[in-house]
Each structure stands twice: as C-alpha cells, then as structure tokens.
Write an enzyme that holds these catalytic residues in place. Structure first.
Site, PDB file in Angstrom:
ATOM      1  N   GLY A   1      38.611  91.479  88.339  1.00  0.00           N
ATOM      2  CA  GLY A   1      39.937  91.049  87.893  1.00  0.00           C
ATOM      3  C   GLY A   1      39.938  89.626  87.352  1.00  0.00           C
ATOM      4  O   GLY A   1      40.618  89.317  86.374  1.00  0.00           O
TER       5      GLY A   1
ATOM      6  N   ARG B   1      26.414  92.296  87.507  1.00  0.00           N
ATOM      7  CA  ARG B   1      25.423  93.011  88.312  1.00  0.00           C
ATOM      8  C   ARG B   1      25.515  94.505  88.020  1.00  0.00           C
ATOM      9  O   ARG B   1      24.525  95.171  87.765  1.00  0.00           O
ATOM     10  CB  ARG B   1      25.740  92.702  89.785  1.00  0.00           C
ATOM     11  N   THR B   2      26.729  95.043  88.037  1.00  0.00           N
ATOM     12  CA  THR B   2      26.954  96.442  87.679  1.00  0.00           C
ATOM     13  C   THR B   2      27.295  96.452  86.183  1.00  0.00           C
ATOM     14  O   THR B   2      28.425  96.159  85.795  1.00  0.00           O
ATOM     15  CB  THR B   2      28.135  97.018  88.489  1.00  0.00           C
TER      16      THR B   2
ATOM     17  N   LYS C   1      47.149  91.659  92.730  1.00  0.00           N
ATOM     18  CA  LYS C   1      47.425  91.462  91.295  1.00  0.00           C
ATOM     19  C   LYS C   1      47.602  92.783  90.529  1.00  0.00           C
ATOM     20  O   LYS C   1      48.364  92.850  89.577  1.00  0.00           O
ATOM     21  CB  LYS C   1      46.337  90.598  90.646  1.00  0.00           C
TER      22      LYS C   1
HETATM   23  P1  ATR Z   1      37.815  89.447  91.437  1.00  0.00           P
HETATM   24  O1  ATR Z   1      39.210  90.013  91.404  1.00  0.00           O
HETATM   25  O2  ATR Z   1      37.701  88.100  92.146  1.00  0.00           O
HETATM   26  O3  ATR Z   1      37.175  89.406  90.100  1.00  0.00           O
HETATM   27  P2  ATR Z   1      36.298  91.786  92.134  1.00  0.00           P
HETATM   28  O4  ATR Z   1      37.105  92.638  91.232  1.00  0.00           O
HETATM   29  O5  ATR Z   1      35.941  92.301  93.501  1.00  0.00           O
HETATM   30  O6  ATR Z   1      36.997  90.401  92.420  1.00  0.00           O
HETATM   31  O7  ATR Z   1      34.973  91.370  91.346  1.00  0.00           O
HETATM   32  C1  ATR Z   1      33.981  90.584  91.939  1.00  0.00           C
HETATM   33  C2  ATR Z   1      32.921  90.264  90.900  1.00  0.00           C
HETATM   34  O8  ATR Z   1      31.901  89.443  91.496  1.00  0.00           O
HETATM   35  C3  ATR Z   1      32.190  91.491  90.348  1.00  0.00           C
HETATM   36  O9  ATR Z   1      31.813  91.220  89.022  1.00  0.00           O
HETATM   37  C4  ATR Z   1      30.945  91.562  91.272  1.00  0.00           C
HETATM   38  O10 ATR Z   1      29.851  92.243  90.694  1.00  0.00           O
HETATM   39  P3  ATR Z   1      29.772  93.873  90.772  1.00  0.00           P
HETATM   40  O11 ATR Z   1      30.814  94.388  89.819  1.00  0.00           O
HETATM   41  O12 ATR Z   1      28.396  94.210  90.356  1.00  0.00           O
HETATM   42  O13 ATR Z   1      30.090  94.220  92.217  1.00  0.00           O
HETATM   43  C5  ATR Z   1      30.627  90.106  91.403  1.00  0.00           C
HETATM   44  N1  ATR Z   1      29.839  89.745  92.584  1.00  0.00           N
HETATM   45  C6  ATR Z   1      30.264  89.673  93.878  1.00  0.00           C
HETATM   46  N2  ATR Z   1      29.257  89.255  94.689  1.00  0.00           N
HETATM   47  C7  ATR Z   1      28.160  89.057  93.886  1.00  0.00           C
HETATM   48  C8  ATR Z   1      26.822  88.628  94.123  1.00  0.00           C
HETATM   49  N3  ATR Z   1      26.391  88.303  95.352  1.00  0.00           N
HETATM   50  N4  ATR Z   1      25.978  88.537  93.058  1.00  0.00           N
HETATM   51  C9  ATR Z   1      26.404  88.847  91.813  1.00  0.00           C
HETATM   52  N5  ATR Z   1      27.665  89.278  91.530  1.00  0.00           N
HETATM   53  C10 ATR Z   1      28.533  89.377  92.549  1.00  0.00           C
END
Ligand code: ATR
Length: 273
Positions: free
Chosen positions: A129, A151-152, A65
């Site tokens: 995203g 989380r972050t 994307k």
């Molecule tokens: P996408 O394009 O699907 O949004 P991404 O940019 O990799 O994918 O973002 C994934 C999101 O899921 C992030 O907000 C991530 O949190 P972090 O930014 O702290 O990494 C969150 N996420 C993924 N696994 C998680 C988990 N087990 N618990 C809480 N948050 C999670």
C-alpha cells in the site's frame, strides 16, 4: 469546535495529533484532533458514528487504508489511483470524500530536500500500500524511469501494470542493474531491522537514498546506504508532516508551514532517543 482524529490499530504512538495541533496554532484555526483506537472489525461503525456526532475529518492509518477506500462515497483521482485512503472529509451534503495525501507528502519532502525528481532514474522498493500511494505523484514529476522492485515480483508487476506508463518498470531484486539517481524504500523491512537483498553496484556517490520509515535512530536501510558511501540520506519524517499538511489543507483550506514542525519533531525524537 471542529473535531478531527486519526484512526488506526495500533495508534498510541501516532504523531498526527501533535502535528495537527501545531498546524492549528500556526494558522489560527480552532479545532480538536485526537487519536482513536479502532477494533479491527469495527472500522465502518466507528467512522460512521464519528461523522454522525459532527466530526469533520479523519486521518486513517494501518491497517484501515483499504477499508477507508471502500467507505468513502467519492474519491479524489489520486485516492482512486492509490487504491488506499489516508484522509476522509465530510462535505456539506453529508457525503464523505476520500483522498490519499501520502504521495504528495513524499514528493513535497523530496523537493524540500532539494532532491530533483524530473529526469531522474528512480528505484522504488516494495509493492504494498505504501508504494501504491506514491507512484502516481512521482510519475507526475516526470522522472526518466521508475523501477518498482519487490521480493514478490508478481506484486511489483501488478502495481506497474495498473499505471500504464512507459517510464514505469517492474523487477525482482536480483535482476536490478545500472545505477540509480534516487532510491526510495517503501518496504516495511526496516521495521524488523532488515534490508531488502539488493545486488551491488546500484548506488554511486551521487545517489540519494530515502526511507519512508522513520525513527529516533537511522533505519537499517539508511545505515546500509551510508555504509555504501551514500551521503544524501533521509528518513520519512518529513513525508509524515507533509502528508498531514495536505490533509489539513483539504479540511481547512489553509496551507500550514511544515518546516518548523519537521524541525521540532526531529528535535523531540532526538531527545527521546
Ligand atoms: P504497506 O502497506 O506498508 O506497504 P504491505 O502491503 O504489507 O505494507 O507491504 C509490505 C512491503 O514490504 C511488501 O512489498 C513486502 O514485500 P513482499 O510483497 O514480497 O511481501 C515488503 N517487505 C516486508 N518485509 C520485507 C523484507 N524483510 N525484505 C524485503 N521486503 C520486505
């Protein structure tokens, strides 16, 4: 026949061909729609050749994307705001327009469910995203407040800052407080069967809970919400069909009827479970 496709990696399980073929039948449009597995380093090359061979439009999914955002010659305002593009369309002058229909898809599905957004206090989980794509269309519905929690926490702060809106806040999970009318999970935690570590007390019996993920079984997040006594629950299958309808309308100028397509996909998923 006008040619369309979805590009991604992986792509085998994409439901987009089925959805767009149903839209085409329903609206009497002659078109083909296929899925194309694209090498991680070959996005530009593949898209360029698709359009050079007469292709009319593409849907773009994980992980391309942001590549599509860079590729497009021009962006719709919502595509620009999202920083990620899920729909490309070639125009008569040969330039390629990029759009993001994910947020409009989410809003349309919430409204289909009868879940009001205006005036509500919303918790939006995640800051990747998927979340960036839906913030603008949710804000346009005039909620009372949207708290983006991640989380972050720095990533949630950055997303909130990029929209410059008084009703948009950011938070870590542990600092969340008060009750929410609507909770939307935009993290990918459900993919691993995990649930973001939320404090207790955010939900009540009237809270509505939506997971942008979907599957034959309820996601881990929806199971968690049901265990807290929430009864208004939805996965993201309707959002998937609604974002496709937005893309179809951009390409073909006709709006398909989404309800029968959502229903039949749901029935097929239940059969395969
Ligand atoms: P996408 O394009 O699907 O949004 P991404 O940019 O990799 O994918 O973002 C994934 C999101 O899921 C992030 O907000 C991530 O949190 P972090 O930014 O702290 O990494 C969150 N996420 C993924 N696994 C998680 C988990 N087990 N618990 C809480 N948050 C999670």
């Amino acid at each position: 026949m006008d040619r369309y496709a979805v590009v991604g990696n992986p792509i085998a399980h994409s439901k987009s061909p089925m959805i767009h073929q149903r839209f085409a039948q329903q609206t009497g449009q002659q078109l083909s729609y296929e899925k194309i597995l694209v090498d991680l380093s070959a996005f530009d090359e593949e898209v360029c050749s698709f359009f050079a061979l007469g292709g009319k439009g593409l849907n773009v999914t994980v992980p391309f994307k942001e590549d599509a955002f860079r590729y497009a010659d021009e962006l719709t305002p919502r595509g620009k705001q999202a920083g990620a593009i899920n729909t490309l369309a070639i125009r008569s002058d040969g330039t390629v327009l990029g759009d993001n229909t994910d947020g409009a898809g989410l809003v349309a599905d919430l409204l289909n469910l009868g879940w009001q957004i205006q005036g509500k206090r919303i918790l939006l989980l995640g800051a990747g995203g998927a979340v960036r794509g839906v913030v603008g269309p949710l804000l346009a519905q005039q909620p009372q407040e949207i708290v983006i929690a991640n989380r972050t926490v720095e990533k949630a702060e950055a997303v909130a800052a990029s929209f410059a809106s008084d009703v948009l806040k950011s938070s870590g999970y542990a600092e969340l407080a008060g009750q929410f009318d609507l909770v939307i999970n935009g993290t990918s935690a459900s993919l691993g069967g995990e649930v973001p570590p939320l404090p207790e007390g955010l939900l009540n019996g009237n809270t509505r809970v939506y997971d942008m993920m979907y599957g034959a079984e309820p996601t881990a997040f929806l199971k968690w919400a049901a265990a807290q006594g929430v009864t208004s629950l939805s996965d993201g299958l309707g959002m998937l069909v609604e974002q496709a309808a937005e893309a179809f309308e951009l390409w073909r100028g006709v709006r398909p009827d989404t309800a029968p397509v959502i229903q039949s996909l749901r029935a097929e998923m239940a059969k395969s479970a």
